[in-house]
Design a protein around this motif. Structure first.
Motif, mmCIF file in Angstrom:
data_model
loop_
_atom_site.group_PDB
_atom_site.id
_atom_site.type_symbol
_atom_site.label_atom_id
_atom_site.label_comp_id
_atom_site.label_asym_id
_atom_site.label_seq_id
_atom_site.Cartn_x
_atom_site.Cartn_y
_atom_site.Cartn_z
ATOM 1 N N UNK A 1 28.811 69.610 27.597
ATOM 2 C CA UNK A 1 28.368 70.633 28.551
ATOM 3 C C UNK A 1 28.857 72.018 28.099
ATOM 4 N N UNK A 2 30.101 72.068 27.637
ATOM 5 C CA UNK A 2 30.635 73.337 27.107
ATOM 6 C C UNK A 2 29.802 73.823 25.926
ATOM 7 N N UNK A 3 29.440 72.891 25.064
ATOM 8 C CA UNK A 3 28.673 73.260 23.869
ATOM 9 C C UNK A 3 27.277 73.758 24.258
ATOM 10 N N UNK A 4 26.693 73.170 25.292
ATOM 11 C CA UNK A 4 25.404 73.684 25.798
ATOM 12 C C UNK A 4 25.580 75.128 26.264
ATOM 13 N N UNK B 1 29.307 68.682 43.483
ATOM 14 C CA UNK B 1 28.955 69.705 42.493
ATOM 15 C C UNK B 1 27.788 69.230 41.648
ATOM 16 N N UNK B 2 26.774 70.072 41.470
ATOM 17 C CA UNK B 2 25.655 69.640 40.642
ATOM 18 C C UNK B 2 26.138 69.354 39.228
ATOM 19 N N UNK B 3 25.606 68.310 38.647
ATOM 20 C CA UNK B 3 26.067 67.994 37.295
ATOM 21 C C UNK B 3 25.038 68.440 36.279
ATOM 22 N N UNK B 4 25.526 68.664 35.087
ATOM 23 C CA UNK B 4 24.643 69.062 33.992
ATOM 24 C C UNK B 4 23.760 67.862 33.626
ATOM 25 N N UNK C 1 23.948 60.663 32.641
ATOM 26 C CA UNK C 1 23.992 59.252 32.238
ATOM 27 C C UNK C 1 25.376 58.819 31.819
ATOM 28 N N UNK C 2 26.386 59.617 32.156
ATOM 29 C CA UNK C 2 27.728 59.240 31.704
ATOM 30 C C UNK C 2 28.767 59.370 32.811
ATOM 31 N N UNK C 3 28.329 59.257 34.060
ATOM 32 C CA UNK C 3 29.298 59.364 35.155
ATOM 33 C C UNK C 3 30.050 58.041 35.348
ATOM 34 N N UNK C 4 31.340 58.144 35.560
ATOM 35 C CA UNK C 4 32.149 56.943 35.772
ATOM 36 C C UNK C 4 31.617 56.187 36.977
ATOM 37 N N UNK C 5 31.396 54.884 36.828
ATOM 38 C CA UNK C 5 30.818 54.146 37.959
ATOM 39 C C UNK C 5 31.736 53.060 38.501
ATOM 40 N N UNK C 6 32.956 53.001 37.984
ATOM 41 C CA UNK C 6 33.921 52.064 38.554
ATOM 42 C C UNK C 6 35.065 52.906 39.091
ATOM 43 N N UNK C 7 34.949 53.320 40.330
ATOM 44 C CA UNK C 7 35.921 54.261 40.878
ATOM 45 C C UNK C 7 36.399 53.790 42.249
ATOM 46 N N UNK D 1 18.360 61.892 44.536
ATOM 47 C CA UNK D 1 17.145 62.400 43.883
ATOM 48 C C UNK D 1 17.482 63.237 42.656
ATOM 49 N N UNK D 2 18.544 64.044 42.813
ATOM 50 C CA UNK D 2 18.973 64.895 41.707
ATOM 51 C C UNK D 2 19.417 64.050 40.504
ATOM 52 N N UNK D 3 20.178 63.012 40.798
ATOM 53 C CA UNK D 3 20.695 62.167 39.731
ATOM 54 C C UNK D 3 19.550 61.475 38.995
ATOM 55 N N UNK D 4 18.597 60.989 39.775
ATOM 56 C CA UNK D 4 17.447 60.299 39.191
ATOM 57 C C UNK D 4 16.640 61.260 38.315
#
Ligand SMILES: Cc1cc2nc3c(=O)[nH]c(=O)nc-3n(C[C@H](O)[C@H](O)[C@H](O)COP(=O)(O)O)c2cc1C
Ligand code: SF4
Lengths: 423, 180
Positions: free
Chosen positions: A147-150, B3-6, B11-17, B33-36
């Motif tokens: 993200x930083x690199x973007x 927070x909106x994610x880039x 496709x890399x959010x931790x899913x075991x939390x 919807x945003x994630x999709x």
């Protein structure tokens, strides 16, 4: 330098220089350390010229098979008829291997720069960094770096004003060793079960999303920026003619100083184990070493005086693999250790091929039986027979992977098997 | 919405939390919807967003239910049977609810050479559970894991999205205290 321990050998560290330095993780810190200096130069080069330098450097794939990287890149079509892709294989799941994680977590921008230069060379428009699911803390670090690199214009559209576009996506897996096999990785990336496919088609012809694709290991890609910056001859000052450069060794098991160490190719295996890692703790003797990750043939303590290169380890009857020696001291029960390894492969077989699906679980069951003292001598013959059946007959080499340690343990430690059977 | 994610991070959010935020309909709020949408934007084919969406379901609910699989199938134009065949292939998607602290002890070869079996047994004893079950207070589930890729730091233990390394059996009470 090594991680988490250092050692006294006089060696130049190229990849691991900044392991352990938090500063290297951020774009700002990384640039202060000289990062992203090669990308602008690569953007001025013809893609073919980048491939040529990497070819001349003799860099070989660090994912285990050691295929020459520049040669692999040259298989990609020179005149694209549509998108090309680069997959960075960060699935690191081979028992014994824990080197890529150090790159992911300490020098993520080095990896990103390597990915971009490689993508440029193979004319890829999108890089997928496939990180094994369990690596959450490390995929988070890489994602933040991307993200930083973007935001700084190193990734995305019109990179550094060059007119070249390239995206990078971090994609995480969900617990499947077989997603590390290159076609398994692509199956998984496309939203499928991580089932390998029969080649051809080769990835460079029809890979992910049916398009020409190159799959490279993390450590391979991380070596690219310095090779492009400093040249092939410079890289060849380390290592041998056939195995140039430096290599990350990740050493585990019964060792005084287990860890990841960057060493020049060609170092003797015994020096890695005794000098760098301090040998076995508590003054114990070493009984056996699996030198290249759990899928390579076992060596006895008398066989460790071999050259740590692709060719040297093959000559010694094993393989360099991922340079991940697993060391077992004199008190180790070889049958039990082998059972534990077989259990891994039985668990991770994707199940498409009978020889693998049935063979790996039979192997694990037979070994368990012998370990419990319920085996018979004919079980040893059955194990050898299974080795035959599992070699060279399957879609991918996972079945062969269990044969290498198994057959060598039967050949070299037969007395231990027999002792458990007779007791 | 969080927070909106880039898009590159979709496709890399931790899913075991530990901090799950249960939701019944995955794609009927802004976040879903945003994630999709962001995941879809990263691939030339819809199906490729399947793993990221299975991950999203687990990130929210702690596991992937039949209903979640159906909703994901609907969102990606796949059949529920196909989604199930993929979800069940991967060990990290929980097909049942698990404890808030999901403890995975690596017992593969390098950890096995360093007391991993004892570490595993001790975790079971201290949490009063059998392998894979949820403790009565809902806090813990302990399982054995295949190689966690931390072989030089044996025994490696993963609790949700954290690694604990060089774990010995006598450290376990302190680790459990720290988790609470
Ligand atoms: C069963 C199996 C598992 C593999 N796992 C990995 C892995 O986790 N990481 C990796 O880089 N390569 C792995 N490989 C090798 C890949 O198939 C592929 O050769 C490699 O990623 C190519 O990159 P390289 O040329 O840079 O080495 C595996 C191969 C097999 C057969
Ligand atoms: S050899 Fe094993 S892992 Fe490889 S494709 Fe066949 S069944 Fe799957």
């Amino acid at each position: 330098m090594g991680y988490p321990y250092s050692h006294d050998l006089e060696v130049n560290t190229l990849l691991s220089r900044h392991f352990g330095d938090e500063k290297a993780r951020t774009l700002e810190g990384w640039k202060e350390l000289g990062g992203y200096a090669t990308l602008p130069r690569a953007l001025e080069m013809e893609p073919g010229a980048i491939t040529e330098v990497v070819k001349e450097s003799g860099l070989r794939g660090r994912g285990g098979a050691g295929f020459p990287t520049g040669v692999k890149w040259s298989f990609m079509p020179q005149e694209p008829t549509g998108p090309h892709y680069l997959c960075c294989n960060a699935d690191e799941s081979e028992p014994g291997a824990f080197k890529d994680r150090e790159i992911l977590r300490w020098v993520p921008h080095l990896l990103i720069e390597g990915c971009l230069i490689a993508a440029r060379a193979i004319r890829a428009e999108h890089v997928y960094i496939y990180v094994r699911g369990e690596f959450f803390p490390f995929s988070r670090i890489v994602t933040d770096a991307v993200v930083e690199a973007y935001e700084a214009g190193y990734v995305g559209e019109n990179i550094l004003g060059s007119g070249w576009n390239c995206d990078v996506t971090v994609h995480i897996g969900a617990g499947a060793y077989i997603a590390g096999e290159e076609t398994g990785l692509m199956s998984s990336l496309m939203g499928g079960r991580a089932e390998p496919w029969i080649k051809p088609p080769f990835p460079a012809q029809a890979g992910v999303f049916g398009r020409p694709t190159t799959v490279n290991n993390v450590e391979t890609l991380a070596a690219v920026p310095m090779i492009v910056a400093e040249g092939a001859d410079w890289y060849r000052q380390w290592g041998t003619e056939k195995s140039p450069g430096t290599k990350l060794w990740c050493c585990s098991g019964h060792l005084v100083r287990p860890g990841t160490y960057e060493l020049p190719m060609g170092i003797a295996l015994k020096d890695v184990i005794y000098d760098v890692c301090g040998g076995a703790p508590n003054g114990k003797k070493i009984k056996a070493v699996i030198p290249g990750g759990s899928s390579t043939a076992m060596l006895t303590a008398d066989e460790l005086d071999c050259e740590g290169t692709y060719e040297g380890m093959a000559e010694a009857g094993s393989a360099l693999g991922t340079a991940s020696p697993i060391v077992m001291d004199e008190d180790t029960n070889i049958v039990r250790a082998m059972r534990r390894i077989a259990q891994f492969y039985a668990h991770e077989s994707c199940g498409q091929c009978v020889q693998c699906r049935e063979g790996t679980s039979w192997t694990a069951q037979l070994l368990h039986r012998i370990e419990r003292g319920e085996g018979s001598l004919s079980d040893i013959d059955t194990l050898y027979h299974l080795c035959e059946q599992m070699t060279g007959r399957t879609i991918c080499p996972l079945a062969d992977s269990v044969v290498f340690p198994l057959r060598s343990s039967l050949d070299k430690f037969r007395d231990e098997y027999e002792a458990l059977i007779r007791c | 919405m969080k927070n909106p994610i880039h898009p590159a991070a979709a496709s890399s959010q931790a899913f075991q939390i530990a901090e799950i935020r249960p939701i019944e309909r995955l794609f009927e709020d802004d976040e879903g919807r945003d994630r999709l949408e962001k995941a879809l934007s990263r691939y030339p084919e819809k199906r490729a967003a399947l793993l990221p969406m299975l991950g999203y379901a687990q990130e929210r609910n702690g596991w992937v239910s039949d209903e979640s699989m159906e909703q994901i199938a609907g969102a990606l134009d796949l059949t529920p049977a196909y989604v199930r065949s993929v979800a069940t292939f991967y060990t990290m998607y929980n097909k049942h609810p698990v404890g808030r602290h999901f403890i995975q002890v690596c017992t593969c070869i390098s950890c096995h050479l360093h007391e991993a079996d004892e570490v595993f047994e001790r975790f079971l004893a201290e949490t009063g559970t059998r392998a894979g079950e949820v403790s009565e207070d809902g806090k813990y589930t302990v399982i054995e894991a295949e190689c966690l890729g931390a072989c030089g730091f044996a025994t490696a233990v993963q609790v949700n999205d954290r690694y604990f390394e060089n774990v010995t059996p006598d450290q376990i009470p302190a680790i459990l205290d720290e988790l609470d």
